[in-house]
Design a protein around this motif. Structure first.
Motif, PDB file in Angstrom:
ATOM      1  N   PRO A  59     -15.829  -6.577 -25.618  1.00 44.62           N
ATOM      2  CA  PRO A  59     -17.045  -6.712 -26.768  1.00 44.62           C
ATOM      3  C   PRO A  59     -17.265  -8.397 -25.795  1.00 44.62           C
ATOM      4  CG  PRO A  59     -14.205  -7.055 -27.980  1.00 44.62           C
ATOM      5  CD  PRO A  59     -14.909  -5.788 -26.982  1.00 44.62           C
ATOM      6  N   PHE A  60     -16.516  -9.106 -24.930  1.00 44.58           N
ATOM      7  CA  PHE A  60     -17.265  -9.410 -24.846  1.00 44.58           C
ATOM      8  C   PHE A  60     -18.331 -10.618 -23.396  1.00 44.58           C
ATOM      9  CE2 PHE A  60     -12.195 -10.694 -25.691  1.00 44.58           C
ATOM     10  CZ  PHE A  60     -12.743 -11.875 -26.813  1.00 44.58           C
ATOM     11  N   ALA A  61     -17.582  -8.989 -22.585  1.00 41.13           N
ATOM     12  CA  ALA A  61     -18.954  -8.706 -21.571  1.00 41.13           C
ATOM     13  C   ALA A  61     -20.144  -7.920 -22.460  1.00 41.13           C
ATOM     14  CB  ALA A  61     -18.614  -7.877 -20.866  1.00 41.13           C
ATOM     15  N   GLU A  62     -20.416  -6.818 -23.266  1.00 41.92           N
ATOM     16  CA  GLU A  62     -21.061  -6.990 -24.348  1.00 41.92           C
ATOM     17  C   GLU A  62     -22.019  -7.641 -24.760  1.00 41.92           C
ATOM     18  OE1 GLU A  62     -19.706  -3.951 -27.092  1.00 41.92           O
ATOM     19  OE2 GLU A  62     -18.762  -2.972 -25.657  1.00 41.92           O
ATOM     20  N   LYS A  63     -20.979  -8.545 -25.404  1.00 46.46           N
ATOM     21  CA  LYS A  63     -22.169 -10.386 -26.254  1.00 46.46           C
ATOM     22  C   LYS A  63     -23.020 -10.947 -25.284  1.00 46.46           C
ATOM     23  CE  LYS A  63     -22.649 -12.596 -29.587  1.00 46.46           C
ATOM     24  NZ  LYS A  63     -23.508 -13.923 -28.585  1.00 46.46           N
ATOM     25  N   LEU A  64     -22.273 -11.006 -24.173  1.00 49.32           N
ATOM     26  CA  LEU A  64     -23.145 -12.178 -22.726  1.00 49.32           C
ATOM     27  C   LEU A  64     -23.895 -10.919 -22.510  1.00 49.32           C
ATOM     28  CD1 LEU A  64     -22.943 -14.619 -21.353  1.00 49.32           C
ATOM     29  CD2 LEU A  64     -21.346 -13.408 -19.527  1.00 49.32           C
ATOM     30  N   LEU A  65     -24.181 -10.054 -21.996  1.00 50.19           N
ATOM     31  CA  LEU A  65     -25.094  -8.952 -21.731  1.00 50.19           C
ATOM     32  C   LEU A  65     -26.240  -9.003 -22.684  1.00 50.19           C
ATOM     33  CD1 LEU A  65     -23.216  -6.662 -19.772  1.00 50.19           C
ATOM     34  CD2 LEU A  65     -24.867  -7.692 -19.071  1.00 50.19           C
ATOM     35  N   SER A  66     -26.107  -9.056 -23.924  1.00 51.65           N
ATOM     36  CA  SER A  66     -27.292  -9.274 -25.165  1.00 51.65           C
ATOM     37  C   SER A  66     -28.106 -10.312 -25.623  1.00 51.65           C
ATOM     38  CB  SER A  66     -26.482  -8.470 -26.791  1.00 51.65           C
ATOM     39  OG  SER A  66     -25.725 -10.613 -26.848  1.00 51.65           O
ATOM     40  N   GLU A  67     -27.856 -11.466 -24.316  1.00 51.59           N
ATOM     41  CA  GLU A  67     -27.853 -12.152 -24.341  1.00 51.59           C
ATOM     42  C   GLU A  67     -29.121 -12.330 -23.202  1.00 51.59           C
ATOM     43  OE1 GLU A  67     -25.852 -15.791 -25.282  1.00 51.59           O
ATOM     44  OE2 GLU A  67     -24.643 -14.702 -27.351  1.00 51.59           O
ATOM     45  N   ILE A  68     -29.008 -11.914 -21.575  1.00 56.59           N
ATOM     46  CA  ILE A  68     -29.164 -11.866 -21.148  1.00 56.59           C
ATOM     47  C   ILE A  68     -30.320 -11.057 -20.714  1.00 56.59           C
ATOM     48  CG2 ILE A  68     -28.639 -11.071 -18.263  1.00 56.59           C
ATOM     49  CD1 ILE A  68     -25.967 -11.927 -19.304  1.00 56.59           C
ATOM     50  N   SER A  69     -31.932 -10.882 -19.827  1.00 53.66           N
ATOM     51  CA  SER A  69     -32.274 -10.111 -19.342  1.00 53.66           C
ATOM     52  C   SER A  69     -33.037 -10.188 -18.052  1.00 53.66           C
ATOM     53  CB  SER A  69     -33.769 -10.347 -20.278  1.00 53.66           C
ATOM     54  OG  SER A  69     -34.979  -9.731 -19.419  1.00 53.66           O
ATOM     55  N   CYS A  70     -32.715  -8.846 -17.594  1.00 53.76           N
ATOM     56  CA  CYS A  70     -32.767  -9.383 -15.768  1.00 53.76           C
ATOM     57  C   CYS A  70     -34.011  -7.638 -15.196  1.00 53.76           C
ATOM     58  CB  CYS A  70     -31.129  -8.461 -14.901  1.00 53.76           C
ATOM     59  SG  CYS A  70     -29.624  -9.108 -15.692  1.00 53.76           S
ATOM     60  N   SER A  71     -33.640  -7.810 -13.918  1.00 54.39           N
ATOM     61  CA  SER A  71     -35.131  -7.073 -13.632  1.00 54.39           C
ATOM     62  C   SER A  71     -35.332  -5.883 -13.435  1.00 54.39           C
ATOM     63  CB  SER A  71     -35.936  -7.614 -11.879  1.00 54.39           C
ATOM     64  OG  SER A  71     -34.279  -7.725 -11.160  1.00 54.39           O
ATOM     65  N   LYS A  72     -33.502  -5.288 -12.764  1.00 57.49           N
ATOM     66  CA  LYS A  72     -33.018  -4.492 -12.538  1.00 57.49           C
ATOM     67  C   LYS A  72     -31.458  -3.831 -12.477  1.00 57.49           C
ATOM     68  CE  LYS A  72     -35.739  -4.137  -8.506  1.00 57.49           C
ATOM     69  NZ  LYS A  72     -36.463  -5.807  -8.442  1.00 57.49           N
ATOM     70  N   LEU A  73     -31.040  -2.889 -13.079  1.00 59.80           N
ATOM     71  CA  LEU A  73     -29.274  -2.704 -13.033  1.00 59.80           C
ATOM     72  C   LEU A  73     -29.175  -1.069 -12.300  1.00 59.80           C
ATOM     73  CD1 LEU A  73     -26.956  -1.478 -14.751  1.00 59.80           C
ATOM     74  CD2 LEU A  73     -28.234  -0.104 -15.970  1.00 59.80           C
ATOM     75  N   PHE A  74     -28.347  -1.768 -11.024  1.00 58.73           N
ATOM     76  CA  PHE A  74     -28.041  -0.278 -10.565  1.00 58.73           C
ATOM     77  C   PHE A  74     -26.029   0.245 -10.963  1.00 58.73           C
ATOM     78  CE2 PHE A  74     -30.332  -3.254  -7.850  1.00 58.73           C
ATOM     79  CZ  PHE A  74     -31.596  -2.387  -7.217  1.00 58.73           C
ATOM     80  N   ILE A  75     -26.246   0.911 -11.246  1.00 61.75           N
ATOM     81  CA  ILE A  75     -25.268   2.035 -11.571  1.00 61.75           C
ATOM     82  C   ILE A  75     -24.686   3.232 -11.197  1.00 61.75           C
ATOM     83  CG2 ILE A  75     -26.816   2.855 -13.443  1.00 61.75           C
ATOM     84  CD1 ILE A  75     -24.829   2.830 -15.992  1.00 61.75           C
ATOM     85  N   GLY A  76     -23.331   3.291 -11.216  1.00 61.20           N
ATOM     86  CA  GLY A  76     -22.530   3.825 -11.020  1.00 61.20           C
ATOM     87  C   GLY A  76     -22.447   4.968 -11.847  1.00 61.20           C
ATOM     88  N   VAL A  77     -22.360   6.372 -12.021  1.00 61.34           N
ATOM     89  CA  VAL A  77     -22.046   7.035 -13.175  1.00 61.34           C
ATOM     90  C   VAL A  77     -20.595   8.513 -12.225  1.00 61.34           C
ATOM     91  CG1 VAL A  77     -23.979   7.123 -14.477  1.00 61.34           C
ATOM     92  CG2 VAL A  77     -23.766   8.659 -12.483  1.00 61.34           C
ATOM     93  N   ASP A  78     -20.592   8.737 -13.374  1.00 64.05           N
ATOM     94  CA  ASP A  78     -19.257  10.408 -13.464  1.00 64.05           C
ATOM     95  C   ASP A  78     -19.493  11.865 -13.038  1.00 64.05           C
ATOM     96  OD1 ASP A  78     -16.813   8.442 -12.698  1.00 64.05           O
ATOM     97  OD2 ASP A  78     -17.188   8.318 -14.489  1.00 64.05           O
ATOM     98  N   GLY A  79     -20.664  11.448 -13.778  1.00 62.19           N
ATOM     99  CA  GLY A  79     -21.315  12.954 -13.848  1.00 62.19           C
ATOM    100  C   GLY A  79     -22.724  12.326 -14.896  1.00 62.19           C
ATOM    101  N   ILE A  80     -23.785  13.723 -13.809  1.00 66.10           N
ATOM    102  CA  ILE A  80     -24.913  13.732 -14.725  1.00 66.10           C
ATOM    103  C   ILE A  80     -25.740  14.877 -15.066  1.00 66.10           C
ATOM    104  CG2 ILE A  80     -27.098  13.335 -14.238  1.00 66.10           C
ATOM    105  CD1 ILE A  80     -26.581  11.099 -11.966  1.00 66.10           C
ATOM    106  N   ASP A  81     -25.892  15.265 -15.621  1.00 67.10           N
ATOM    107  CA  ASP A  81     -26.242  17.151 -15.756  1.00 67.10           C
ATOM    108  C   ASP A  81     -27.257  16.969 -17.104  1.00 67.10           C
ATOM    109  OD1 ASP A  81     -26.565  18.531 -18.955  1.00 67.10           O
ATOM    110  OD2 ASP A  81     -24.806  19.293 -17.577  1.00 67.10           O
ATOM    111  N   PRO A  82     -28.597  17.904 -16.532  1.00 68.82           N
ATOM    112  CA  PRO A  82     -29.909  17.388 -16.863  1.00 68.82           C
ATOM    113  C   PRO A  82     -29.852  17.678 -18.148  1.00 68.82           C
ATOM    114  CG  PRO A  82     -29.650  19.039 -14.928  1.00 68.82           C
ATOM    115  CD  PRO A  82     -28.224  18.677 -15.230  1.00 68.82           C
ATOM    116  N   GLU A  83     -29.308  18.338 -19.416  1.00 66.15           N
ATOM    117  CA  GLU A  83     -29.029  18.645 -20.542  1.00 66.15           C
ATOM    118  C   GLU A  83     -28.747  17.319 -21.312  1.00 66.15           C
ATOM    119  OE1 GLU A  83     -28.902  22.462 -21.973  1.00 66.15           O
ATOM    120  OE2 GLU A  83     -30.271  23.436 -19.975  1.00 66.15           O
TER     121      GLU A  83
END
Length: 254
Positions: free
Chosen positions: A156-180
């Motif tokens: 929640p500490f990280a989530e709360k800080l992010l809720s007060e931020i606006s950025c141009s881009k998010l670069f994110i890695g994932v473990d899985g991508i399923d089209p559906e």
């Protein structure tokens, strides 16, 4: 093609060519009901010839477990470096970006050459350490509970800080991508943090090597229509590229 043996032969050939099949496609191509196709897939799975997934089947086990970061680092390392270079080229002078966690986004951090002053918000300790040598990069390290398998924080500490931020881009890695089913990660708390990252960014760019497609894991991050771009390597199938583009996602292949 209504004969059971003929249908099974067709399904196996199709899944070997594309890596996966969907119930809808098989219904149209074989002119049989969805109930019949699901029964066929169940029989083939019982014979260990495929794995059933939501809406279809895959040649490979779509469910993934959490792996230590040092184990992930050696998987398709060359491809991850190319993906990281392509992602780094998207960063603009004086940009403000979010970098999530994982070995593919770490490859991005290694390829960043700041233009002007760059602000980076990250949950990843390795990303922060990698960028700390650049005097023109301002780093905001999110705080929270440390995940030992990834050396990143959640909570929640990280989530709360992010809720007060606006950025141009998010670069994110994932473990899985399923089209559906969408984008997933092995940790539910990380999925929650990633969801807040999406809300804090104008554009979401997913960095994923080709081994991540057709896979799913425990924590769902979002659906495909919630992201703008995926950068991946040439190992991705044409069938998967079409499914992603049909969902409105721009696919960059390095």
């Amino acid at each position: 093609m209504r004969n059971l043996a003929d249908r099974h032969q067709y399904i196996i050939q199709k899944i070997q060519e594309n890596g996966q099949v969907s119930v809808v496609e098989l219904c149209n191509e074989l002119d049989v009901s969805a109930v019949t196709i699901r029964k066929d897939l169940k029989l083939l799975e019982d014979k260990q010839l495929l794995y059933r997934t939501h809406g279809g089947a895959s040649l490979h086990n779509p469910y993934i477990r959490d792996k230590p970061v040092n184990e992930k680092a050696v998987i398709q390392a060359a491809e991850k470096d190319l993906i990281g270079k392509a992602a780094a080229a998207m960063i603009r002078p004086n940009d403000t970006i979010i970098i999530a966690s994982g070995t593919t986004v770490l490859a991005l951090a290694r390829n960043i050459v700041p233009q002007g002053n760059l602000t980076v918000i990250t949950a990843s300790l390795p990303v922060a350490m990698e960028l700390s040598s650049h005097p023109d990069v301002d780093i905001l390290q999110l705080g929270g509970q440390l995940r030992h398998s990834s050396f990143s924080v959640t909570g929640p500490f990280a989530e709360k800080l992010l809720s007060e931020i606006s950025c141009s881009k998010l670069f994110i890695g994932v473990d899985g991508i399923d089209p559906e089913y969408g984008l997933t990660t092995t940790n539910l708390m990380e999925a929650r943090l990633n969801q807040q990252m999406l809300r804090s960014a104008q554009v979401t760019v997913v960095l994923a090597d080709s081994s991540k497609f057709g896979k799913r894991s425990f924590g769902k991050i979002c659906n495909l229509h919630e992201i703008e771009r995926i950068i991946t390597d040439a190992g991705i199938s044409k069938h998967m590229v079409k499914a992603l583009e049909d969902a409105g996602v721009t696919v960059t292949i390095v």
